[in-house]
Design an enzyme around this catalytic site. Structure first.
Site, PDB file in Angstrom:
ATOM      1  N   GLY A 253      75.930 -59.979  58.818  1.00 27.58           N
ATOM      2  CA  GLY A 253      74.534 -59.777  59.219  1.00 27.58           C
ATOM      3  C   GLY A 253      73.738 -61.083  59.137  1.00 27.58           C
ATOM      4  N   ILE A 254      72.425 -60.945  59.332  1.00 27.49           N
ATOM      5  CA  ILE A 254      71.576 -62.138  59.441  1.00 27.49           C
ATOM      6  C   ILE A 254      71.605 -62.980  58.162  1.00 27.49           C
ATOM      7  CG2 ILE A 254      69.163 -62.898  59.649  1.00 27.49           C
ATOM      8  CD1 ILE A 254      68.704 -60.666  61.659  1.00 27.49           C
TER       9      ILE A 254
ATOM     10  N   ALA B 198      76.907 -60.137  51.172  1.00 29.33           N
ATOM     11  CA  ALA B 198      75.677 -59.980  51.967  1.00 29.33           C
ATOM     12  C   ALA B 198      75.839 -58.745  52.841  1.00 29.33           C
ATOM     13  CB  ALA B 198      75.441 -61.229  52.809  1.00 29.33           C
TER      14      ALA B 198
ATOM     15  N   VAL C  73      60.102 -61.390  47.264  1.00 31.74           N
ATOM     16  CA  VAL C  73      61.426 -61.879  47.674  1.00 31.74           C
ATOM     17  C   VAL C  73      61.264 -62.964  48.733  1.00 31.74           C
ATOM     18  CG1 VAL C  73      63.527 -61.213  48.921  1.00 31.74           C
ATOM     19  CG2 VAL C  73      62.636 -59.747  47.092  1.00 31.74           C
ATOM     20  N   CYS C  74      60.394 -62.692  49.713  1.00 36.05           N
ATOM     21  CA  CYS C  74      60.301 -63.574  50.880  1.00 36.05           C
ATOM     22  C   CYS C  74      60.022 -65.024  50.488  1.00 36.05           C
ATOM     23  CB  CYS C  74      59.216 -63.041  51.808  1.00 36.05           C
ATOM     24  SG  CYS C  74      59.008 -63.991  53.298  1.00 36.05           S
TER      25      CYS C  74
ATOM     26  N   ASP D 138      59.623 -53.138  52.657  1.00 45.46           N
ATOM     27  CA  ASP D 138      61.043 -52.788  52.712  1.00 45.46           C
ATOM     28  C   ASP D 138      61.321 -51.362  52.244  1.00 45.46           C
ATOM     29  OD1 ASP D 138      61.518 -55.326  53.625  1.00 45.46           O
ATOM     30  OD2 ASP D 138      62.834 -55.938  51.971  1.00 45.46           O
TER      31      ASP D 138
ATOM     32  N   HIS E  17      56.609 -77.408  82.307  1.00 43.20           N
ATOM     33  CA  HIS E  17      57.944 -77.923  82.617  1.00 43.20           C
ATOM     34  C   HIS E  17      58.080 -79.327  82.040  1.00 43.20           C
ATOM     35  CE1 HIS E  17      61.639 -78.709  84.800  1.00 43.20           C
ATOM     36  NE2 HIS E  17      61.124 -79.872  85.181  1.00 43.20           N
TER      37      HIS E  17
HETATM   38  P1  FAD Z   1      59.376 -57.959  48.471  1.00 43.63           P
HETATM   39  O1  FAD Z   1      59.199 -59.263  49.097  1.00 43.63           O
HETATM   40  O2  FAD Z   1      60.760 -57.464  48.220  1.00 43.63           O
HETATM   41  O3  FAD Z   1      58.600 -58.044  47.099  1.00 43.63           O
HETATM   42  C1  FAD Z   1      58.584 -56.991  46.198  1.00 43.63           C
HETATM   43  C2  FAD Z   1      58.061 -57.514  44.886  1.00 43.63           C
HETATM   44  O4  FAD Z   1      57.886 -56.402  44.028  1.00 43.63           O
HETATM   45  C3  FAD Z   1      59.015 -58.461  44.159  1.00 43.63           C
HETATM   46  O5  FAD Z   1      58.357 -59.668  43.848  1.00 43.63           O
HETATM   47  C4  FAD Z   1      59.409 -57.714  42.882  1.00 43.63           C
HETATM   48  O6  FAD Z   1      59.464 -58.581  41.762  1.00 43.63           O
HETATM   49  C5  FAD Z   1      58.238 -56.766  42.720  1.00 43.63           C
HETATM   50  N1  FAD Z   1      58.583 -55.530  42.013  1.00 43.63           N
HETATM   51  C6  FAD Z   1      59.517 -54.608  42.352  1.00 43.63           C
HETATM   52  N2  FAD Z   1      59.471 -53.574  41.490  1.00 43.63           N
HETATM   53  C7  FAD Z   1      58.504 -53.874  40.607  1.00 43.63           C
HETATM   54  C8  FAD Z   1      57.966 -53.204  39.484  1.00 43.63           C
HETATM   55  N3  FAD Z   1      58.400 -51.987  39.119  1.00 43.63           N
HETATM   56  N4  FAD Z   1      56.992 -53.815  38.789  1.00 43.63           N
HETATM   57  C9  FAD Z   1      56.523 -55.022  39.153  1.00 43.63           C
HETATM   58  N5  FAD Z   1      56.967 -55.696  40.207  1.00 43.63           N
HETATM   59  C10 FAD Z   1      57.941 -55.119  40.922  1.00 43.63           C
HETATM   60  N6  FAD Z   1      62.380 -61.421  56.462  1.00 43.63           N
HETATM   61  C11 FAD Z   1      61.805 -61.991  57.542  1.00 43.63           C
HETATM   62  O7  FAD Z   1      60.927 -61.381  58.158  1.00 43.63           O
HETATM   63  N7  FAD Z   1      62.169 -63.241  57.959  1.00 43.63           N
HETATM   64  C12 FAD Z   1      63.132 -63.962  57.328  1.00 43.63           C
HETATM   65  O8  FAD Z   1      63.445 -65.083  57.728  1.00 43.63           O
HETATM   66  C13 FAD Z   1      63.758 -63.387  56.199  1.00 43.63           C
HETATM   67  N8  FAD Z   1      64.702 -64.063  55.527  1.00 43.63           N
HETATM   68  C14 FAD Z   1      65.250 -63.527  54.415  1.00 43.63           C
HETATM   69  C15 FAD Z   1      66.206 -64.246  53.728  1.00 43.63           C
HETATM   70  C16 FAD Z   1      66.776 -63.736  52.584  1.00 43.63           C
HETATM   71  C17 FAD Z   1      67.811 -64.538  51.838  1.00 43.63           C
HETATM   72  C18 FAD Z   1      66.354 -62.454  52.105  1.00 43.63           C
HETATM   73  C19 FAD Z   1      66.935 -61.885  50.838  1.00 43.63           C
HETATM   74  C20 FAD Z   1      65.413 -61.720  52.785  1.00 43.63           C
HETATM   75  C21 FAD Z   1      64.849 -62.242  53.943  1.00 43.63           C
HETATM   76  N9  FAD Z   1      63.896 -61.536  54.673  1.00 43.63           N
HETATM   77  C22 FAD Z   1      63.336 -62.092  55.784  1.00 43.63           C
HETATM   78  C23 FAD Z   1      63.450 -60.194  54.267  1.00 43.63           C
HETATM   79  C24 FAD Z   1      62.090 -60.278  53.538  1.00 43.63           C
HETATM   80  O9  FAD Z   1      62.231 -61.107  52.423  1.00 43.63           O
HETATM   81  C25 FAD Z   1      61.624 -58.899  53.138  1.00 43.63           C
HETATM   82  O10 FAD Z   1      61.594 -58.058  54.262  1.00 43.63           O
HETATM   83  C26 FAD Z   1      60.228 -58.954  52.528  1.00 43.63           C
HETATM   84  O11 FAD Z   1      60.200 -59.818  51.426  1.00 43.63           O
HETATM   85  C27 FAD Z   1      59.791 -57.560  52.118  1.00 43.63           C
HETATM   86  O12 FAD Z   1      58.519 -57.637  51.604  1.00 43.63           O
HETATM   87  P2  FAD Z   1      57.961 -56.524  50.627  1.00 43.63           P
HETATM   88  O13 FAD Z   1      56.487 -56.793  50.536  1.00 43.63           O
HETATM   89  O14 FAD Z   1      58.409 -55.187  51.018  1.00 43.63           O
HETATM   90  O15 FAD Z   1      58.605 -56.792  49.193  1.00 43.63           O
END
Ligand code: FAD
Length: 465
Positions: free
Chosen positions: A182-183, A268, A43-44, A311, A443
Site C-alpha cells: 500500500g501507500i 505496513a 500522527v500526521c 481516521d 505551456h
Molecule cells: P491522528 O493524526 O491519528 O491523531 C490522533 C491523536 O490522538 C494522536 O496524537 C494520539 O496521540 C491522540 N490520542 C489517541 N487516543 C488518545 C487518548 N485516549 N487520549 C489522548 N490522546 C489520544 N495522510 C495524508 O493525507 N497524506 C499523507 O501523506 C499521509 N502520509 C502518512 C504517512 C504515514 C507514515 C502515516 C502513518 C500516515 C499517513 N497519513 C497521510 C495518514 C494521516 O496521518 C492520518 O489520516 C491523519 O493523521 C488522521 O488524523 P486524525 O485527526 O484522525 O488523527
C-alpha cells in the site's frame, strides 16, 4: 488533581482534532484540546505525512542527481550522513508542531497533555505527566485517530518495524522486506531504496496500491522494476528472528522456495481505528467491533452532543479528510447548519513517481454501472515531461459519456499530487470536458496533460506537445 469546565473538549490533536479546536475557538467557543503527545499535530505531523515527505524529498533529490549524472552533470555517489538526514527530518517536524502550539495559544485553546478516557456523557478524565485532570464538557469531539496494524504471527523484535519505526531511521538496512504493497509501505520503500537499501515488497493481492486503477499501476510497476523486487499474490507465513537476521517464509505465486534473510521487516498492512481505546461506551457512544465510530453527515455520533472525526470514523484514513470533518463538527457545535458532503476526496502516494487519483476510479465507475469514457494523455508526448526526464507518466480522465461531466481522474508521474487539485475542483464544480479543454493551460506544463486528455474526449486533440 485538577478540574476544568469547558464548552468543548477535543480528544486527539491530529489534523482532525486541531482543525476542529481552532475553528471552534475562532467561532467563540471555549475549547480544551487533549492529546497523549506533548506536541500537537497527531500522527500526521509527528510520525506520518510530514516526516515521510521530508525523507521523500531527500530520495527525490538523490534520484534526480543520479539522472543528471548520466547526462553531463556529475555529482558522484551520494554520501549519506544518517544523523544529519534524521536531524533535518526532525527539524521539519518540530518547526510545524511548534507552529501549531503557537496558533493554539493565540486562540486561547487550552492544551491538556495526557491520555483521556470518558467516564460519563459529560466527563473526560485525563492522566498526564502533570497528574489527573477531570474535564466537564458540554460538547466533545473524538479525534483519537488510528495506529498501525500488527500481525500476531510476527515475533517482537527490534528489526521488525512499523511506519513509526521506519521514520526513526535508526540505520539503513542492507536488505529490507516491505510487508504490504500500500501507500505507506511503498513511500518508505522509496526512501530506504534511495538511501541504499535493497527492497523486496510482498503483497497478498494482484496489484500494488490496490485502490488505484490497473493501467495507472502498470506505469508505476515499469518505473520501479529496477528498484524493488515485487512479489504479488504472495503472503508471508512466518518470520523467524535469528542472530544474523530475520528469516521470512512465503506462500503464493512469487514465493521463494527457501526462507529469505532480511536485516529489517517493515510491516505496513494498514491502520486500525482507535475508537475502542477512549472508553466511549462510558459516554454512551457506539463503537463497532473494529474500533470505528459511526457518525452522520454533521459528524454527530449516536449521542447528539458528542461528535467524531478523522481516521476513526472510516475510510479513507487521510489527513485532509480529517481536517474538513473537524471544521464541520466545530461549525455544527457553533450552531451552523453545515454538512460533510464532498463529491470527492483525493488520494496520493508520494512515491517516485507519484500515484494520485480523485473521484471515481474506472473500476468504481464500472461497478456503479455508469456509462463512462476514459481519455488519457501519455507523458511521453508532453514537451515538459521530456524536458524534465519525467516521461514515465500518464494523465487519465474519466468522463460521464453523455454529459461529458468529469467524474474521476488519475495521474501517475512527477508531482502528480500537486496536479490533482485541478481535477478535484472540476469534479466539485460539475465541470465537463469542454470546460477543461477550453481552459488555457500554460505551456509547457505537466498540467497541460489534463486539458489535452479532455481534448481527446472531445475528439479535438491539438498538436501541442
Ligand atoms: P491522528 O493524526 O491519528 O491523531 C490522533 C491523536 O490522538 C494522536 O496524537 C494520539 O496521540 C491522540 N490520542 C489517541 N487516543 C488518545 C487518548 N485516549 N487520549 C489522548 N490522546 C489520544 N495522510 C495524508 O493525507 N497524506 C499523507 O501523506 C499521509 N502520509 C502518512 C504517512 C504515514 C507514515 C502515516 C502513518 C500516515 C499517513 N497519513 C497521510 C495518514 C494521516 O496521518 C492520518 O489520516 C491523519 O493523521 C488522521 O488524523 P486524525 O485527526 O484522525 O488523527
Amino acid at each position: 488533581m485538577s478540574e476544568i469546565k469547558t464548552q468543548l473538549v477535543v480528544l486527539g490533536a491530529g489534523p482532525g482534532g486541531y482543525s476542529a479546536a481552532f475553528r471552534a475557538a475562532d467561532l467563540g467557543i471555549d475549547t480544551v484540546l487533549v492529546d497523549a503527545r506533548a506536541t500537537l499535530g497527531g500522527v500526521c505531523l509527528n510520525v506520518g505525512c510530514i516526516p515521510s515527505k521530508a525523507l521523500l524529498h531527500v530520495a527525490k533529490v538523490i534520484e534526480e542527481a543520479k539522472h543528471l549524472s548520466a547526462n553531463g552533470v556529475s555529482f558522484g555517489e551520494p554520501q549519506i550522513d544518517l544523523d544529519k538526514v534524521r536531524a533535518w527530518k526532525d527539524s521539519v517536524v518540530s518547526q510545524l508542531t511548534k507552529g501549531l502550539g503557537g496558533m493554539s495559544k493565540m486562540r486561547k485553546v487550552q492544551h491538556v497533555q495526557g491520555y483521556g478516557k470518558f467516564t460519563g456523557s459529560n466527563t473526560l478524565v485525563v492522566e498526564g505527566d502533570a497528574g489527573t485532570t477531570t474535564i466537564n464538557f458540554d460538547n466533545a469531539i473524538i479525534a483519537a485517530g488510528s495506529e498501525p496494524v500488527s500481525l500476531p504471527f510476527i515475533p517482537e523484535d527490534d528489526r521488525v518495524i512499523d511506519s513509526t519505526g521506519a521514520l526513526e531511521m535508526k540505520d539503513i538496512p542492507q536488505k529490507m522486506l516491505i510487508l504490504g504493497g500500500g501507500i505507506i509501505g511503498l513511500e518508505m520503500g522509496t526512501v530506504y531504496n534511495a538511501l541504499g537499501s535493497q527492497i523486496d515488497v510482498v503483497e497478498f493481492l494482484d496489484q500494488l496500491i490496490p485502490a488505484a486503477d490497473k493501467d495507472i499501476i502498470k506505469v508505476y510497476m515499469k518505473t520501479i522494476k529496477n528498484k524493488f523486487n515485487t512479489m504479488l499474490e504472495t503472503k508471508v507465513t512466518g518470520v523467524e528472528a535469528k542472530e544474523d537476521g530475520l528469516y521470512v517464509t512465503f506462500e503464493g505465486k512469487k514465493a521463494p522456495a527457501e526462507p529469505v534473510r532480511y536485516d529489517k521487516v517493515l510491516v505496513a498492512v494498514g491502520r486500525r481505528p482507535n475508537g475502542s481505546l477512549v472508553a466511549a461506551e462510558a459516554a454512551g457512544v457506539n463503537v463497532d467491533e473494529r474500533g470505528f465510530i459511526a457518525v452522520d453527515k454533521q459528524m454527530k455520533t449516536n449521542v447528539p452532543h458528542i461528535f467524531a472525526i478523522g481516521d476513526l470514523v472510516g475510510q479513507p484514513m487521510l489527513a485532509h479528510k480529517a481536517v474538513h470533518e473537524g471544521h464541520v463538527a466545530a461549525e455544527v457545535i457553533a450552531g451552523k447548519k453545515h454538512f460533510f458532503d464532498p463529491r470527492c476526496i483525493p488520494s496520493v502516494a508520494y512515491t517516485e513517481p507519484e500515484v494520485a487519483w480523485v473521484g471515481l476510479t474506472e473500476k468504481e465507475a464500472k461497478a456503479e454501472g455508469i456509462n463512462y469514457e476514459v481519455a488519457s494523455f501519455p507523458w511521453a508526448a508532453s514537451g515538459r515531461a521530456i524536458a524534465s526526464a519525467a516521461t514515465d507518466g500518464l494523465t487519465k480522465m474519466i468522463f460521464e459519456k453523455d454529459s461529458g461531466r468529469v467524474i474521476g481522474g488519475a495521474i501517475i508521474g512527477t508531482n502528480a499530487g500537486e496536479m490533482l487539485g485541478e481535477i478535484g475542483l472540476a469534479i466539485e464544480m460539475g465541470a465537463d470536458a469542454e470546460d477543461l479543454a477550453l481552459t488555457i493551460h500554460a505551456h509547457p506544463t505537466l498540467n497541460e496533460s489534463i486539458g489535452l486528455a479532455a481534448e481527446v474526449f472531445e475528439g479535438s486533440i491539438t498538436d501541442m506537445p
